[in-house]
Design an enzyme around this catalytic site. Structure first.
Site, PDB file in Angstrom:
ATOM      1  N   CYS A 191      -8.997  -1.276 -11.478  1.00  0.00           N
ATOM      2  CA  CYS A 191      -8.480  -0.182 -10.656  1.00  0.00           C
ATOM      3  C   CYS A 191      -9.642   0.730 -10.263  1.00  0.00           C
ATOM      4  O   CYS A 191     -10.376   1.215 -11.136  1.00  0.00           O
ATOM      5  CB  CYS A 191      -7.418   0.607 -11.417  1.00  0.00           C
ATOM      6  SG  CYS A 191      -6.892   2.081 -10.511  1.00  0.00           S
ATOM      7  N   GLY A 225      -4.868  -4.324   2.338  1.00  0.00           N
ATOM      8  CA  GLY A 225      -4.320  -4.648   3.652  1.00  0.00           C
ATOM      9  C   GLY A 225      -5.150  -5.700   4.366  1.00  0.00           C
ATOM     10  O   GLY A 225      -6.042  -6.314   3.768  1.00  0.00           O
ATOM     11  N   SER A 277       0.911  -6.463  -8.235  1.00  0.00           N
ATOM     12  CA  SER A 277       1.091  -5.247  -9.042  1.00  0.00           C
ATOM     13  C   SER A 277       0.902  -3.996  -8.181  1.00  0.00           C
ATOM     14  O   SER A 277      -0.028  -3.911  -7.372  1.00  0.00           O
ATOM     15  CB  SER A 277       0.056  -5.244 -10.171  1.00  0.00           C
ATOM     16  OG  SER A 277       0.183  -4.062 -10.932  1.00  0.00           O
ATOM     17  N   ASN A 319      -5.252   3.680  -1.337  1.00  0.00           N
ATOM     18  CA  ASN A 319      -4.389   4.312  -2.341  1.00  0.00           C
ATOM     19  C   ASN A 319      -5.253   4.851  -3.450  1.00  0.00           C
ATOM     20  O   ASN A 319      -6.317   4.310  -3.757  1.00  0.00           O
ATOM     21  CB  ASN A 319      -3.344   3.327  -2.896  1.00  0.00           C
ATOM     22  CG  ASN A 319      -3.857   2.566  -4.104  1.00  0.00           C
ATOM     23  OD1 ASN A 319      -3.890   3.091  -5.221  1.00  0.00           O
ATOM     24  ND2 ASN A 319      -4.291   1.333  -3.883  1.00  0.00           N
ATOM     25  N   GLY A 367      -3.843   6.142  -9.276  1.00  0.00           N
ATOM     26  CA  GLY A 367      -4.362   6.518 -10.599  1.00  0.00           C
ATOM     27  C   GLY A 367      -3.551   5.937 -11.740  1.00  0.00           C
ATOM     28  O   GLY A 367      -3.459   6.526 -12.823  1.00  0.00           O
ATOM     29  N   GLY A 377      -5.166 -10.208  -1.519  1.00  0.00           N
ATOM     30  CA  GLY A 377      -5.932  -9.400  -0.559  1.00  0.00           C
ATOM     31  C   GLY A 377      -5.565  -9.742   0.866  1.00  0.00           C
ATOM     32  O   GLY A 377      -5.912 -10.820   1.360  1.00  0.00           O
ATOM     33  N   LYS A 391      -7.590  -9.599 -13.751  1.00  0.00           N
ATOM     34  CA  LYS A 391      -7.672  -9.191 -12.344  1.00  0.00           C
ATOM     35  C   LYS A 391      -9.044  -8.592 -12.068  1.00  0.00           C
ATOM     36  O   LYS A 391      -9.414  -7.554 -12.635  1.00  0.00           O
ATOM     37  CB  LYS A 391      -6.553  -8.193 -12.017  1.00  0.00           C
ATOM     38  CG  LYS A 391      -6.436  -7.897 -10.530  1.00  0.00           C
ATOM     39  CD  LYS A 391      -5.121  -7.216 -10.226  1.00  0.00           C
ATOM     40  CE  LYS A 391      -4.968  -6.898  -8.751  1.00  0.00           C
ATOM     41  NZ  LYS A 391      -3.674  -6.272  -8.459  1.00  0.00           N
ATOM     42  N   ILE A 418      -8.490 -10.556  -5.225  1.00  0.00           N
ATOM     43  CA  ILE A 418      -9.261  -9.400  -5.635  1.00  0.00           C
ATOM     44  C   ILE A 418      -8.367  -8.155  -5.736  1.00  0.00           C
ATOM     45  O   ILE A 418      -7.309  -8.099  -5.110  1.00  0.00           O
ATOM     46  CB  ILE A 418     -10.409  -9.099  -4.625  1.00  0.00           C
ATOM     47  CG1 ILE A 418      -9.810  -9.029  -3.210  1.00  0.00           C
ATOM     48  CG2 ILE A 418     -11.492 -10.126  -4.730  1.00  0.00           C
ATOM     49  CD1 ILE A 418     -10.806  -8.680  -2.117  1.00  0.00           C
ATOM     50  N   ASN A 419      -8.843  -7.166  -6.506  1.00  0.00           N
ATOM     51  CA  ASN A 419      -8.230  -5.842  -6.457  1.00  0.00           C
ATOM     52  C   ASN A 419      -8.784  -5.130  -5.209  1.00  0.00           C
ATOM     53  O   ASN A 419      -9.442  -5.752  -4.373  1.00  0.00           O
ATOM     54  CB  ASN A 419      -8.534  -5.064  -7.743  1.00  0.00           C
ATOM     55  CG  ASN A 419      -7.481  -3.995  -8.030  1.00  0.00           C
ATOM     56  OD1 ASN A 419      -6.991  -3.339  -7.111  1.00  0.00           O
ATOM     57  ND2 ASN A 419      -7.132  -3.803  -9.272  1.00  0.00           N
TER      58      ASN A 419
HETATM   59  C1  SIN Z   1      -3.721   2.685  -8.769  1.00  0.00           C
HETATM   60  O1  SIN Z   1      -2.733   2.853  -9.519  1.00  0.00           O
HETATM   61  O2  SIN Z   1      -4.526   3.592  -8.562  1.00  0.00           O
HETATM   62  C2  SIN Z   1      -3.935   1.360  -8.116  1.00  0.00           C
HETATM   63  C3  SIN Z   1      -3.940   0.241  -9.078  1.00  0.00           C
HETATM   64  C4  SIN Z   1      -5.125  -0.646  -8.982  1.00  0.00           C
HETATM   65  O3  SIN Z   1      -5.882  -0.591  -8.021  1.00  0.00           O
HETATM   66  O4  SIN Z   1      -5.337  -1.437  -9.905  1.00  0.00           O
END
Ligand code: SIN
Length: 325
Positions: free
Chosen positions: A140, A227, A26, A74, A77, A253, A175, A201-202
């Site tokens: 997130c 990464g 995602s 990143n 949001g 991951g 997740k 993992i996220n």
């Molecule tokens: C984001 O949209 O900020 C990243 C999505 C995420 O980490 O779940």
């Protein structure tokens, strides 16, 4: 089967058959159609959509991406077009071009009620959009609501899961966030509340400071690290969660090459997601599929023999170290 290989890569997960265990994560593959001019997306195991809320969201102020040593940060949001726009503008193309690859719809909301509402809508349109499963984003790191505020809190995680589980029979993946000292209680909770699997993992909380402005570089301040540096973290949690729950794990991951994906599979994941690597090399996911097939051919193994094999030769010190977490 993949590119001249005899290997059968098909895998069953949460009651769904995937033609191979390699999905795209995602937020790293748009809504699937964005890659249509790059390669045949029907070769993938699954496409996981960018997180969808009920309505559209603009996300965080720029800059939203920063390259850092070992990966990237990143802070998007959860910008997204919203469920209805996805259903109207993206799903028809996916319905036509994605199979036999599966569609996993990733969703979130600001509140438990919003999670329930979006899950309900996806459930109602499951045949129309071809949704094979839901992935619940509770992890997130870049939002005040609908992110780690839930995924780092057992009570809120339970609340969201109950709301969602009550309104959908779609296979449900949760997740999980690595921004917890221990993911096992969250995985156990997911299992207890009827989730069909966990994705882990996220991203990890991170920050980079701009030396010129002497301020955090990202518009939001902090971001999520993804990464290559995430690979050992994700593999560790896959290994540990595999020992604690019976529901399947989707490993995420730092996966850029087949060798990375193989580590996750050996640690116990039934499928993997290629994420950040697709930004650098759009063909990374296809290369991972072909590399897994070659590995299985070379070692005359089935995919099922590979999944969790690392637990059969468990080093003495791993359970103790893991228990200490
Ligand atoms: C984001 O949209 O900020 C990243 C999505 C995420 O980490 O779940």
């Amino acid at each position: 089967m993949s590119g001249g290989s005899a290997a059968n890569l098909a895998v069953e997960l949460a009651g769904v058959r995937f033609q191979n265990p390699v999905w795209v994560a995602s937020g790293t593959f748009g809504y699937g159609d964005d890659f249509q001019t790059i390669f045949d997306v029907s070769r993938l195991g699954a496409v996981v959509t960018k997180t969808l809320f009920l309505g559209p969201r603009d996300g965080n102020p720029p800059p939203r991406i920063a390259e850092v040593g070992g990966g990237m940060l990143n802070s998007i949001g959860l910008a997204n077009i919203g469920w209805e726009a996805f259903r109207e503008r993206k799903a028809p193309w996916l319905r036509q071009h994605l199979p036999p690859a599966q569609l996993v719809v990733n969703v979130a909301g600001n509140t438990a009620e919003e999670y329930r509402e979006v899950a309900l809508r996806v459930d109602a349109a499951r045949a129309e959009v071809g949704a094979a499963a839901l992935e619940l984003n509770i992890s997130c790191p870049n939002v005040n609501e609908g992110g780690t505020n839930i995924g780092c809190d057992l009570r809120l995680t339970r609340e969201v899961l109950r709301e969602v589980r009550a309104v959908t029979s779609l296979p449900l993946l949760v997740k999980l966030s690595p921004n917890n000292a221990d993911l096992v209680p969250f995985a156990r909770l997911a299992e207890e509340e009827g989730a069909d699997g966990v994705s882990l993992i996220n991203t990890l909380y991170g920050m980079t400071v701009d030396l010129h402005s002497r301020r955090p570089f990202l518009g939001h301040g902090s971001g999520g690290l993804s990464g290559p540096s995430l690979l050992p973290v994700g593999v560790f949690w896959t290994y540990k969660v595999h020992q604690a729950v019976r529901i399947p794990i989707v490993g995420i991951g730092g996966i850029a090459r087949a060798e990375d994906a193989l580590q996750y599979l050996m640690a116990g994941a039934r499928a993997v997601q290629v994420g950040t690597a697709s930004f650098l090399n759009p063909f990374a996911s296809l290369e991972v599929i072909d590399g897994i097939a070659r590995f299985l051919d070379r070692h005359r193994m089935d995919l099922e023999e590979l999944i969790g094999v690392a637990h059969e030769r468990r080093p003495q010190n791993v359970p103790a170290a893991a228990a200490a977490v």
